[in-house]
Scaffold this motif. Sequence first.
Motif, PDB file in Angstrom:
ATOM      1  N   ASN A  46       0.646  -1.200  -0.082  1.00  0.00           N
ATOM      2  CA  ASN A  46       0.021   0.185   0.165  1.00  0.00           C
ATOM      3  C   ASN A  46       0.863   1.204   0.195  1.00  0.00           C
ATOM      4  OD1 ASN A  46      -2.008   2.054   0.245  1.00  0.00           O
ATOM      5  ND2 ASN A  46      -2.776   1.024   2.475  1.00  0.00           N
ATOM      6  N   TYR A  47       0.821   2.060  -1.051  1.00  0.00           N
ATOM      7  CA  TYR A  47       1.732   3.096  -1.157  1.00  0.00           C
ATOM      8  C   TYR A  47       0.790   4.472  -1.010  1.00  0.00           C
ATOM      9  CZ  TYR A  47       5.174   0.150  -3.370  1.00  0.00           C
ATOM     10  OH  TYR A  47       6.134  -0.847  -3.581  1.00  0.00           O
ATOM     11  N   ASP A  48      -0.528   4.342  -0.457  1.00  0.00           N
ATOM     12  CA  ASP A  48      -1.268   5.303  -0.286  1.00  0.00           C
ATOM     13  C   ASP A  48      -1.405   6.142  -1.496  1.00  0.00           C
ATOM     14  OD1 ASP A  48      -1.470   4.586   2.582  1.00  0.00           O
ATOM     15  OD2 ASP A  48       0.506   5.808   2.818  1.00  0.00           O
ATOM     16  N   ASN A  49      -1.596   5.481  -2.551  1.00  0.00           N
ATOM     17  CA  ASN A  49      -1.893   6.086  -4.042  1.00  0.00           C
ATOM     18  C   ASN A  49      -2.625   5.370  -4.764  1.00  0.00           C
ATOM     19  OD1 ASN A  49      -0.068   4.349  -4.812  1.00  0.00           O
ATOM     20  ND2 ASN A  49       1.339   5.751  -5.617  1.00  0.00           N
ATOM     21  N   TRP A  50      -3.275   4.158  -4.370  1.00  0.00           N
ATOM     22  CA  TRP A  50      -4.010   3.248  -5.145  1.00  0.00           C
ATOM     23  C   TRP A  50      -5.132   3.895  -5.969  1.00  0.00           C
ATOM     24  CZ3 TRP A  50      -1.806  -0.380  -7.454  1.00  0.00           C
ATOM     25  CH2 TRP A  50      -2.737  -1.206  -8.393  1.00  0.00           C
ATOM     26  N   THR A  51      -6.055   4.989  -5.392  1.00  0.00           N
ATOM     27  CA  THR A  51      -7.175   5.518  -5.891  1.00  0.00           C
ATOM     28  C   THR A  51      -6.660   6.405  -7.008  1.00  0.00           C
ATOM     29  OG1 THR A  51      -7.234   7.275  -4.163  1.00  0.00           O
ATOM     30  CG2 THR A  51      -8.638   5.447  -3.785  1.00  0.00           C
ATOM     31  N   ASN A  52      -5.864   6.953  -7.025  1.00  0.00           N
ATOM     32  CA  ASN A  52      -5.186   7.632  -8.301  1.00  0.00           C
ATOM     33  C   ASN A  52      -4.753   6.820  -9.174  1.00  0.00           C
ATOM     34  OD1 ASN A  52      -6.354  10.087  -7.262  1.00  0.00           O
ATOM     35  ND2 ASN A  52      -4.301  10.924  -6.019  1.00  0.00           N
ATOM     36  N   ARG A  53      -3.940   6.141  -8.685  1.00  0.00           N
ATOM     37  CA  ARG A  53      -3.064   5.121  -9.709  1.00  0.00           C
ATOM     38  C   ARG A  53      -4.027   4.291 -10.481  1.00  0.00           C
ATOM     39  NH1 ARG A  53       1.397   1.152  -7.415  1.00  0.00           N
ATOM     40  NH2 ARG A  53       1.597  -0.251  -9.519  1.00  0.00           N
ATOM     41  N   SER A  54      -5.037   3.436  -9.557  1.00  0.00           N
ATOM     42  CA  SER A  54      -6.051   2.712 -10.516  1.00  0.00           C
ATOM     43  C   SER A  54      -6.762   3.570 -11.426  1.00  0.00           C
ATOM     44  CB  SER A  54      -6.870   2.004  -9.813  1.00  0.00           C
ATOM     45  OG  SER A  54      -7.461   2.714  -8.797  1.00  0.00           O
ATOM     46  N   LEU A  55      -7.226   4.721 -11.293  1.00  0.00           N
ATOM     47  CA  LEU A  55      -7.812   5.827 -12.026  1.00  0.00           C
ATOM     48  C   LEU A  55      -7.026   6.019 -13.627  1.00  0.00           C
ATOM     49  CD1 LEU A  55      -9.866   8.130  -9.889  1.00  0.00           C
ATOM     50  CD2 LEU A  55     -10.762   6.483 -11.531  1.00  0.00           C
ATOM     51  N   ALA A  56      -5.711   6.270 -12.862  1.00  0.00           N
ATOM     52  CA  ALA A  56      -5.001   6.656 -14.304  1.00  0.00           C
ATOM     53  C   ALA A  56      -4.930   5.434 -15.029  1.00  0.00           C
ATOM     54  CB  ALA A  56      -3.462   6.881 -13.601  1.00  0.00           C
ATOM     55  N   TYR A  57      -4.741   4.316 -14.573  1.00  0.00           N
ATOM     56  CA  TYR A  57      -4.673   2.918 -15.642  1.00  0.00           C
ATOM     57  C   TYR A  57      -5.906   2.862 -16.190  1.00  0.00           C
ATOM     58  CZ  TYR A  57      -0.479   1.456 -12.936  1.00  0.00           C
ATOM     59  OH  TYR A  57       0.604   1.163 -12.275  1.00  0.00           O
ATOM     60  N   LEU A  58      -7.046   3.152 -15.692  1.00  0.00           N
ATOM     61  CA  LEU A  58      -8.369   3.047 -16.152  1.00  0.00           C
ATOM     62  C   LEU A  58      -8.541   4.145 -17.155  1.00  0.00           C
ATOM     63  CD1 LEU A  58     -11.085   1.463 -16.418  1.00  0.00           C
ATOM     64  CD2 LEU A  58     -11.935   2.806 -14.466  1.00  0.00           C
ATOM     65  N   GLU A  78      10.040 -10.520  -5.277  1.00  0.00           N
ATOM     66  CA  GLU A  78       9.862 -10.202  -3.730  1.00  0.00           C
ATOM     67  C   GLU A  78      10.847  -9.433  -3.176  1.00  0.00           C
ATOM     68  OE1 GLU A  78       9.541 -13.819  -1.750  1.00  0.00           O
ATOM     69  OE2 GLU A  78       7.550 -14.083  -2.445  1.00  0.00           O
ATOM     70  N   ASP A  79      12.250  -9.303  -3.810  1.00  0.00           N
ATOM     71  CA  ASP A  79      13.288  -8.589  -3.406  1.00  0.00           C
ATOM     72  C   ASP A  79      12.877  -7.174  -3.928  1.00  0.00           C
ATOM     73  OD1 ASP A  79      14.488 -10.893  -2.488  1.00  0.00           O
ATOM     74  OD2 ASP A  79      15.857 -10.896  -4.362  1.00  0.00           O
ATOM     75  N   ALA A  80      12.516  -6.985  -5.120  1.00  0.00           N
ATOM     76  CA  ALA A  80      11.950  -5.546  -5.174  1.00  0.00           C
ATOM     77  C   ALA A  80      10.935  -4.846  -4.401  1.00  0.00           C
ATOM     78  CB  ALA A  80      11.654  -5.256  -6.812  1.00  0.00           C
ATOM     79  N   ILE A  81      10.077  -5.624  -3.957  1.00  0.00           N
ATOM     80  CA  ILE A  81       9.018  -5.337  -3.204  1.00  0.00           C
ATOM     81  C   ILE A  81       9.597  -4.857  -1.917  1.00  0.00           C
ATOM     82  CG2 ILE A  81       6.878  -5.959  -1.974  1.00  0.00           C
ATOM     83  CD1 ILE A  81       6.071  -7.305  -4.828  1.00  0.00           C
ATOM     84  N   ALA A  82      10.448  -5.878  -1.396  1.00  0.00           N
ATOM     85  CA  ALA A  82      10.949  -5.568  -0.103  1.00  0.00           C
ATOM     86  C   ALA A  82      11.773  -4.297  -0.039  1.00  0.00           C
ATOM     87  CB  ALA A  82      11.717  -6.655   0.329  1.00  0.00           C
ATOM     88  N   HIS A  83      12.376  -4.143  -1.077  1.00  0.00           N
ATOM     89  CA  HIS A  83      13.119  -2.937  -1.341  1.00  0.00           C
ATOM     90  C   HIS A  83      12.394  -1.755  -1.318  1.00  0.00           C
ATOM     91  CE1 HIS A  83      16.657  -0.082  -2.121  1.00  0.00           C
ATOM     92  NE2 HIS A  83      15.986   0.093  -3.321  1.00  0.00           N
ATOM     93  N   GLU A  84      11.198  -1.728  -1.994  1.00  0.00           N
ATOM     94  CA  GLU A  84      10.099  -0.531  -1.992  1.00  0.00           C
ATOM     95  C   GLU A  84       9.579  -0.464  -0.722  1.00  0.00           C
ATOM     96  OE1 GLU A  84       7.650  -2.092  -4.888  1.00  0.00           O
ATOM     97  OE2 GLU A  84       8.705  -1.769  -6.521  1.00  0.00           O
ATOM     98  N   LYS A  85       9.227  -1.355   0.028  1.00  0.00           N
ATOM     99  CA  LYS A  85       8.891  -1.550   1.354  1.00  0.00           C
ATOM    100  C   LYS A  85       9.760  -0.602   2.378  1.00  0.00           C
ATOM    101  CE  LYS A  85       6.275  -4.497   3.178  1.00  0.00           C
ATOM    102  NZ  LYS A  85       5.746  -5.952   3.593  1.00  0.00           N
ATOM    103  N   GLN A  97      12.308   1.367   1.416  1.00  0.00           N
ATOM    104  CA  GLN A  97      12.336   2.749   1.164  1.00  0.00           C
ATOM    105  C   GLN A  97      11.129   3.480   1.575  1.00  0.00           C
ATOM    106  OE1 GLN A  97      13.042   2.404  -3.412  1.00  0.00           O
ATOM    107  NE2 GLN A  97      14.928   3.212  -2.892  1.00  0.00           N
ATOM    108  N   LYS A  98      10.166   2.999   1.328  1.00  0.00           N
ATOM    109  CA  LYS A  98       8.819   3.752   1.776  1.00  0.00           C
ATOM    110  C   LYS A  98       8.936   3.819   3.235  1.00  0.00           C
ATOM    111  CE  LYS A  98       3.706   3.242   1.956  1.00  0.00           C
ATOM    112  NZ  LYS A  98       3.273   3.103   3.193  1.00  0.00           N
ATOM    113  N   GLU A 121       9.811   7.715   7.821  1.00  0.00           N
ATOM    114  CA  GLU A 121      10.661   8.036   9.026  1.00  0.00           C
ATOM    115  C   GLU A 121      11.164   9.340   8.915  1.00  0.00           C
ATOM    116  OE1 GLU A 121      12.378   8.111  12.720  1.00  0.00           O
ATOM    117  OE2 GLU A 121      10.671   6.698  11.975  1.00  0.00           O
ATOM    118  N   LYS A 122      11.764   9.766   7.868  1.00  0.00           N
ATOM    119  CA  LYS A 122      12.418  10.956   7.438  1.00  0.00           C
ATOM    120  C   LYS A 122      11.289  12.248   7.637  1.00  0.00           C
ATOM    121  CE  LYS A 122      16.471   9.885   6.310  1.00  0.00           C
ATOM    122  NZ  LYS A 122      17.688  10.256   7.168  1.00  0.00           N
ATOM    123  N   GLU A 123      10.120  11.719   6.916  1.00  0.00           N
ATOM    124  CA  GLU A 123       8.936  12.932   7.082  1.00  0.00           C
ATOM    125  C   GLU A 123       8.503  12.881   8.545  1.00  0.00           C
ATOM    126  OE1 GLU A 123       5.841  10.752   4.482  1.00  0.00           O
ATOM    127  OE2 GLU A 123       6.713  11.828   2.780  1.00  0.00           O
TER     128      GLU A 123
END
Length: 294
Positions: free
Chosen positions: A101-113, A239-246, A248-249, A254-256
Amino acid sequence: MPISNIKSSSDMHYQYMNATGELKYNMTNDYMFRMVLQRDKNTLINLISSVLDLPLSVIEDVKIENSVEPGKAISDKEYQLDILVLLNGNTYINLEMQVVNYDNWTNRSLAYLCRRFDNAARGKDYNTIKPVYHVSFLDFTLFEDHPEFFAKYQVRNAIDNYLYTNNFNLYVIELNHTNIATDNDKRLGIDKWAKLFKARTWEEIKMITQDNPSMDSAAESIYLSNSDFAIQEQCRAREDAIAHEKYQKEQLEEKERQIENLSAQNKTLTAESVSLSAEISRLTKLLEDNGIKH
């Protein structure tokens, strides 16, 4: 076991029926999701039949428009593993598995659609636009204040709910909410598909499919894909890419938080400085009023 060692479909079925323990990768892995649906037309047809509530008899053909060679590595720029299906030559269906969950799914899915909805050929009338469905399989809750297993969104009148068009459809299936599937969801077997996608052991898969023969082909395709070393490697890479993405998120969050804390501290210090300046001014005036020089 390499895929080349599986000599026949009956041999493969025998090996699947004797498989036990954990799967290497289940279908919440988006690469595995794509490989299973891409290599097994039966599974794709049965899934679409359930999700769109279409009798199998009306599904004449399904064609994946963005096929990927099984086991082929996907570059970072191509890591959009949605499956674009053309149904009966006149309807687009975008299928996507998402576990982070990147907190952007509503806009992202609409963009794809919206991108897919813009499908009228140049020079053709807009009435030639093909209907579009974007079907998201999410392994998280999209709206925490409104959990739902299977949600259907369309463009409707905000006052009386009158349908603007039935050509623009956004479906969301939350895999973690099979417990609140409606009777209609169960009638269509969508809860069973969700459980199949999340199953972690061969025992779970066999239990799900024993009363759902339409899923036998899917189960065998999951086994076949899990037996292919090249596909395993790409699933592991995902799975490695998703773990890295998580990671980074989490680091970004934490920085925010640190920035917010520093900002709050700065506001506190500023307020204290203003208060101290006001107190100095008050004391200075008090001294002056009493004829005391400082």
